[in-house]
Design an enzyme around this catalytic site. Sequence first.
Site, PDB file in Angstrom:
ATOM      1  N   GLY A  52      56.581  31.658  44.274  1.00  0.00           N
ATOM      2  CA  GLY A  52      56.782  32.613  45.364  1.00  0.00           C
ATOM      3  C   GLY A  52      55.910  32.273  46.547  1.00  0.00           C
ATOM      4  O   GLY A  52      55.283  31.219  46.575  1.00  0.00           O
ATOM      5  N   ASN A  53      55.861  33.160  47.509  1.00  0.00           N
ATOM      6  CA  ASN A  53      54.998  32.944  48.675  1.00  0.00           C
ATOM      7  C   ASN A  53      54.416  34.269  49.142  1.00  0.00           C
ATOM      8  O   ASN A  53      54.719  35.326  48.593  1.00  0.00           O
ATOM      9  CB  ASN A  53      55.770  32.222  49.787  1.00  0.00           C
ATOM     10  CG  ASN A  53      56.951  33.019  50.283  1.00  0.00           C
ATOM     11  OD1 ASN A  53      56.806  34.137  50.764  1.00  0.00           O
ATOM     12  ND2 ASN A  53      58.136  32.449  50.149  1.00  0.00           N
ATOM     13  N   ARG A  54      53.574  34.205  50.167  1.00  0.00           N
ATOM     14  CA  ARG A  54      52.792  35.355  50.581  1.00  0.00           C
ATOM     15  C   ARG A  54      53.459  36.250  51.612  1.00  0.00           C
ATOM     16  O   ARG A  54      52.795  37.070  52.234  1.00  0.00           O
ATOM     17  CB  ARG A  54      51.466  34.874  51.176  1.00  0.00           C
ATOM     18  CG  ARG A  54      50.514  34.284  50.172  1.00  0.00           C
ATOM     19  CD  ARG A  54      49.355  33.654  50.909  1.00  0.00           C
ATOM     20  NE  ARG A  54      48.261  33.346  50.027  1.00  0.00           N
ATOM     21  CZ  ARG A  54      47.313  34.230  49.694  1.00  0.00           C
ATOM     22  NH1 ARG A  54      47.324  35.449  50.188  1.00  0.00           N
ATOM     23  NH2 ARG A  54      46.361  33.870  48.877  1.00  0.00           N
ATOM     24  N   SER A  55      54.731  36.081  51.847  1.00  0.00           N
ATOM     25  CA  SER A  55      55.376  36.933  52.853  1.00  0.00           C
ATOM     26  C   SER A  55      55.337  38.401  52.423  1.00  0.00           C
ATOM     27  O   SER A  55      55.683  38.738  51.297  1.00  0.00           O
ATOM     28  CB  SER A  55      56.837  36.512  53.043  1.00  0.00           C
ATOM     29  OG  SER A  55      57.466  37.400  53.923  1.00  0.00           O
ATOM     30  N   ALA A  75      60.761  34.268  54.587  1.00  0.00           N
ATOM     31  CA  ALA A  75      60.030  33.066  54.194  1.00  0.00           C
ATOM     32  C   ALA A  75      60.794  32.453  53.022  1.00  0.00           C
ATOM     33  O   ALA A  75      60.706  32.935  51.888  1.00  0.00           O
ATOM     34  CB  ALA A  75      58.611  33.419  53.793  1.00  0.00           C
TER      35      ALA A  75
END
Length: 239
Positions: A33-36, A103
């Site tokens: 995943g990512n930090r969005s 993102a």
Amino acid sequence: GAVTPSEGPLSGRRVVVTAGGTREPLDPVRYLGNRSSGKQGLALAEAALAAGAQVHLIAGVMDVPAPAAQDRLTVETVETAEELHAAVESAAAAADLLLMAAAVADFRPADYAEAKIKKTDDGTDPVIHLQRNPDILATTVRRRAERGTGPTVIVGFAAETGDAENDPLDLAQAKLLRKGCELLVLNRVGRNLVFGQDDTEIHILASFGVQGLLGDADPVHVVGTKQEAAQAVVDRAAQ
Ligand code: CTP
Ligand code: CA
């Protein structure tokens, strides 16, 4: 249901907003995943609603709950980049404006393990091979050119840290050209800057064609809340 007539610069316009991050499954219990946080995308959807638009929000994974559907707002949730791609593809044809704030994971695990990956004692730790996800923004721009249908204005978003050799604005300018969209919103980021925060610093860059149409070549620079930034993006796109 019946839609209340709206007023504003985007009255009668259809706006598609993507928000949040994608989640790429590795096994039934794990993902990349990512930090969005989704906050910028939500603020964009709200600004477009306030400008009178009919908004379709495609929400990926967000820190904040996705809003409920309301008058002039429809909401669809997705998890992976491929789901997001399919959702954008079906919504883009009838849209006037696409705000691609999500993102999107550039890569996904090449192989999904149907069973939970376990540790073993034979000394071999797993290696995750990655496969590239489709570039949704670039694909939407290309399809529009091929088919002659699609959003009149497509807006990309780029979070850039810059590095020793490259200024974030130069990276954003190159990305705008590469993607072929009308506007590109640059966010300056670091590990604790912008992601999840309420304040932000953006530059809104316009393609050469749009600069010519607007007779205005300078990027719009905004330092403020994500709401203020969203307002500036929606104003620029409406122009
Ligand atoms: N984007 C997309 N599909 C992808 C990756 C990105 O549609 N697979 C969109 C994002 O939603 C954003 C824009 O492209 O609006 C720019 O994203 P960014 O990650 O900055 O661009 P990339 O081309 O992935 O470049 P980088 O290698 O710098 O991550
Ligand atoms: Ca990327």
